[in-house]
Enzyme design. Structure first.
Site: not given
Ligand code: NAD
Length: 317
Positions: A194, A262
């Protein structure tokens, strides 16, 4: 589907268990954000008993509207789960969820499969995996690529690390949310792949941004230009998916600059650890860091375009 480590799940794998509500597999889903929300919805549609937890309650309510159940905290979510899926922003978030008082190690039953779909540091993944195995939890790292559209369509690319039996047990759940699911090696290997993905994507976005500003400065119609570029060697998924929104200057996330910053921290640290030079990657990491420092961390990563405009004296703000 390419599966170097593919094995056929036996009857004891979570993919086959029926201890959940109404005889269904219970999947605890923690982190219902941009990616986790649609992924959890797919698991509900696939017939699983999905119990969700998220820091903000609104996302849990959406899951409940879609047929899932609400948990009050992590302990409540994982206690009866056969499978726990985490999809949270960063390494400390996953560490807290696994190792914290309220967390997975303290409250999940032995044999539970923990699939972490978050993008985090490979060394943290390996450390967490060791702690989980000691407690009988089965760790799988399964970071994803494809962004929000692929999460919504259930067509993510998923790079999977872990023991072959655990990966085989995770596969039925990953197949629900992904189209390209590949076992790439032991725990942490999914995160390393990744990181390479994020290196390629950031560099690609930066160059598409530079090409767009370059074309505009020459007065070329960028819609036609991107159409022909997309058919040749310059074509890419970034060009295909982000070209139109970059032309229109719409930068709603999507994938936030904060998260790519990050990830590029993971990339540069991992390259240093391996003694590998990534001169262009290090440069793009600086550009992403700079955009974030200017207050644009909440925008989609395609907002790298704004910085190219500024550097070219063509800023619009
Ligand atoms: P986001 O910020 O939209 O969602 C993360 C969610 O996790 C939030 O709703 C938050 O409230 C929740 N959260 C955080 N800590 C928590 C806890 N301790 N208990 C319960 N809930 C908790 O982020 P995202 O865009 O969905 O990304 C999530 C992961 O996926 C990241 O690591 C990101 O790098 C990866 N990712 C994102 C994308 C993208 O396009 N958004 C693509 C591939 C990978």
């Amino acid at each position: 589907m390419t599966t170097p480590g593919k094995t056929t799940p036996d009857k004891s794998t979570p993919g086959e268990t029926t201890s959940g509500k109404n005889g269904r597999t219970t999947v605890a889903f923690i982190g219902l954000g941009i990616m986790g929300g649609p992924m959890a919805a797919h698991l509900v549609r696939a017939g699983h008993d999905v119990v969700g937890h998220n820091l903000s309650r609104l996302a849990v309510d959406v899951l409940v509207e879609r047929g899932g159940r609400a948990a009050v905290d992590t302990a409540d979510a994982v206690r009866e789960a056969d499978v726990v899926i985490t999809m949270v922003p960063d390494s400390p978030d996953v560490e807290g969820l696994v190792l914290g008082e309220d967390g997975i190690l303290a409250h999940a039953k032995p044999g539970t499969l923990h699939i972490d779909c978050s993008t985090i540091r490979p060394d943290v993944t390996r450390r967490i995996a060791d702690a989980e195995r000691e407690r009988g939890i089965r760790p799988v790292d399964a970071p994803v690529s494809g962004g929000e559209p692929a999460a919504v369509d259930g067509t993510l690319s998923i790079m999977v690390g872990g023991e072959p039996d655990d990966v085989a047990a995770a596969r039925p759940f990953l197949d629900v949310v992904g189209k390209t699911v590949v076992h790439v090696g032991p725990s942490g290997a999914g995160q390393t792949v990744k990181a390479a993905n994020q290196l390629i994507v950031a560099g690609n976005i930066q160059l598409v941004a530079e090409a767009l500003v370059f074309l505009e400065a020459h007065g070329v119609d960028t819609e036609s230009a991107l159409a022909v570029l997309g058919g040749g060697l310059a074509g890419s998924t970034v060009l295909e998916r982000k070209g139109a929104t970059m032309r229109a200057r719409t930068f709603a996330p999507g994938f936030r600059i904060d998260l790519h910053h990050k990830d590029l921290g993971i990339v540069t640290a991992s390259a240093r650890e391996a003694g590998v030079a990534i001169p262009l990657g290090a440069h793009v990491a600086q550009l992403v860091g700079s955009l974030r420092a200017q207050g644009h961390g909440g925008l989609d990563h395609s907002a790298l375009l704004l910085q190219v405009e500024e550097l070219s004296g063509r800023g619009r703000s």
